[in-house]
Design a protein around this motif. Structure first.
Motif, short mmCIF file in Angstrom:
data_model
loop_
_atom_site.label_atom_id
_atom_site.label_comp_id
_atom_site.label_asym_id
_atom_site.label_seq_id
_atom_site.Cartn_x
_atom_site.Cartn_y
_atom_site.Cartn_z
N ALA A 129 23.71 53.86 64.96
CA ALA A 129 22.55 52.98 65.18
C ALA A 129 21.70 52.84 63.91
O ALA A 129 21.34 51.74 63.50
N LEU A 155 21.65 50.10 57.69
CA LEU A 155 20.99 49.05 56.91
C LEU A 155 20.10 48.20 57.80
O LEU A 155 19.10 47.65 57.36
N GLY A 156 20.48 48.11 59.08
CA GLY A 156 19.67 47.35 60.04
C GLY A 156 18.25 47.87 60.10
O GLY A 156 17.31 47.09 60.28
N TYR A 200 28.45 43.76 55.91
CA TYR A 200 27.73 45.03 55.85
C TYR A 200 28.17 45.83 54.61
O TYR A 200 27.37 46.44 53.91
N PHE A 222 21.75 44.43 67.21
CA PHE A 222 22.35 44.88 65.96
C PHE A 222 21.92 46.31 65.63
O PHE A 222 22.74 47.16 65.30
N THR A 223 20.63 46.56 65.75
CA THR A 223 20.12 47.85 65.30
C THR A 223 20.61 49.00 66.17
O THR A 223 20.80 50.11 65.71
N SER A 225 23.54 48.99 67.57
CA SER A 225 25.01 48.87 67.54
C SER A 225 25.56 48.44 68.89
O SER A 225 26.60 48.92 69.34
N MET A 247 29.25 45.12 71.09
CA MET A 247 30.59 44.93 70.51
C MET A 247 31.48 46.15 70.69
O MET A 247 32.56 46.21 70.14
N ALA A 282 30.96 49.43 69.89
CA ALA A 282 30.88 50.63 69.04
C ALA A 282 30.45 51.82 69.89
O ALA A 282 30.99 52.93 69.77
N1 PFF Z 1 23.32 49.53 63.91
C1 PFF Z 1 23.71 49.33 62.55
C2 PFF Z 1 22.47 49.15 61.70
O1 PFF Z 1 21.36 49.01 62.26
O2 PFF Z 1 22.58 49.11 60.50
C3 PFF Z 1 24.65 48.17 62.38
C4 PFF Z 1 25.78 48.17 63.36
C5 PFF Z 1 26.65 49.25 63.42
C6 PFF Z 1 25.93 47.10 64.22
C7 PFF Z 1 27.66 49.28 64.37
C8 PFF Z 1 26.94 47.10 65.16
C9 PFF Z 1 27.78 48.19 65.22
F1 PFF Z 1 28.73 48.21 66.10
#
Ligand code: PFF
Length: 447
Positions: free
Chosen positions: A21, A24-25, A104, A225-226, A228, A231, A233
């Protein structure tokens, strides 16, 4: 067949999930999109999304992974039936993993480049103007970007190659606590900067003047996104959890850690912005312009810079490995190909795809699809379409297909109040809210 690998204990899992989680987000993207959307109100919407939609979907994903003990596509088959239509969520997730990791890794490469510059003491020798044009210069240099993109991808591949315990778990255990310690240090330091109070006000004053509908969409997309989410993960990481572990508390802890890191990074970065009279809406270059500027003014600034960019690289790596793991776990399980081969082949393909993003700031900068460069297209398409759509269906699968029994298990026993809340969110709040957002987004993009 060898037994499925599992995390050693709950802490190892919390670190790995937070590692995915926090990335970079949080440190790069959250501050800059907060800046381009005018601060306060954007932050509020983001926080509401995390609490009402993000954490329930996090629980749903963990449950799906844990109870099926399978990766992203097959988990839906195990929990529903063979050729279940729900498994399309898994396909969408795999596609998202390819796209996200491709850009990324390019940004991860920028961070490595800044780490290198800190190591050789480049910033200490430069003027403020030179520092703030460093990223721009890197953008103009395709070879250098491709090289760092390659190195970042190679590091990601080399961790994933080693598998769940020896690779993912071991590295997360070292990297995550280091990152948090460093950030706390910077936060404490930033308290005495002139811009500190203004930074707090900017982030937490909830004024709605600068907020646009596009900003609301960005906040919703970023909350996926933040964490994760959307998708698979977290489905994949959940599949390495023993079946008896309760998961709701873990989801809440990860949600809190992720949010705390984003807010702390925001406070530090905007404290620097306001102290040095910089522009909060600078965009993707924000972190790369502000922090080196601060570091060179500190007594042991070079060391701080070295540690900081090292830790941001770590944060990026612990997320990128989770992106790659989604794809690798699927192929390894499904096609019974060795982890080594799958990891390397996937890494090479994603590297090649990422070249489009690395070249978006130079050779391909005029090549646009719907007005966006490849970099922006991959970023926006995944955050604002793939992840929310995936999340919406995951919530519905959990809420309607699996139902209250699943909620009971996820919560570790009979907790009628929480269980009802979770069902409410998964069945109605998340699908309706996210559904409206997606429809509105389609209308805005294609009208
Ligand atoms: N959560 C990660 C971030 O905030 O940088 C980005 C990310 C990782 C998005 C894994 C989606 C994922 F499946």
């Amino acid at each position: 067949m060898t037994a499925r690998a599992h995390w050693t204990n709950r802490l190892a899992f919390i670190l790995a999930a937070s590692g995915s989680a926090v990335g970079l987000g949080n440190i790069w993207k959250f501050p800059y999109i907060t800046g381009t959307n005018g601060g306060g109100a954007f932050v509020l919407i983001y926080l509401v999304c995390i609490a009402l939609v993000g954490i329930p979907i996090f629980i749903a994903e963990l449950y799906i992974g844990q109870s099926s003990q399978k990766s992203v596509v097959e988990s839906f088959e195990v929990l529903d039936r063979k050729n279940s239509p729900w498994k399309s969520i898994g396909w969408l997730g795999l596609a998202a993993a390819f796209l996200i990791l491709s850009f990324y890794s390019v940004v991860g490469g920028w961070v490595l480049d800044f780490e290198y510059r800190s190591l050789i003491g480049e910033f200490t020798r430069e003027t403020d103007d030179q520092i703030s044009s460093t990223l721009g210069n890197l953008f103009g240099n395709p070879g250098r970007q491709l090289l760092w993109h390659f190195i970042f991808m190679a590091m990601t591949v080399s961790i994933v190659l080693r598998g769940v315990k020896e690779g993912l778990e071991k590295w997360n255990k070292i990297l995550m606590p280091g990152l948090i310690l460093m950030l706390v240090g910077l936060l404490v330091y930033s308290v005495q900067l002139d811009g500190f109070m203004q930074s707090l006000k900017y982030l937490f004053s909830f004024n709605t003047d600068a907020l646009t509908p596009a900003g609301v969409l960005e906040a919703v997309g970023h909350s996926f996104f933040t964490l994760s989410l959307g998708m698979g993960a977290i489905i994949t990481y959940g599949s390495y959890l023993q079946k008896r572990e309760a998961i709701a508390r873990t989801a809440i802890v990860v949600g809190l850690v992720d949010t705390a890191v984003a807010l702390a990074a925001g406070v530090v970065i905007f404290a620097v912005v306001f102290t040095f009279g910089m522009e909060p809406g600078a965009g993707p270059s924000l972190m790369f312009k502000t922090l080196p500027m601060l570091f060179v003014k500190l007594p042991v600034g070079q060391i701080v810079a070295i540690i900081f960019f090292l830790l941001v690289s770590f944060a990026a790596l612990t997320s990128s490995v989770s992106l790659l793991e989604v794809v690798v776990a699927y192929w390894e399980e499904k096609k019974k190909i060795s982890r080594k081969v799958v990891t390397i082949v996937t890494g090479v393909i994603i590297y090649a795809l990422g070249m489009l993003s690395a070249l978006s700031t130079n050779v391909l900068s005029d090549f646009k699809i719907m007005g966006l460069t490849f970099f922006d297209l991959f970023d926006k398409a995944t955050s604002q379409y793939f992840l929310p759509i995936g999340g919406l269906f995951i919530a519905m699968f959990f809420g309607w297909k699996l139902g209250p029994e699943a909620a009971k298990h996820a919560l570790g026993g009979n907790r009628p109040g929480f269980s009802a809340g979770l069902m409410w969110s998964a069945r109605l709040v998340a699908p309706i809210a996210v559904g409206i957002i997606i429809i509105y987004k389609i209308y805005m993009d294609f009208q």
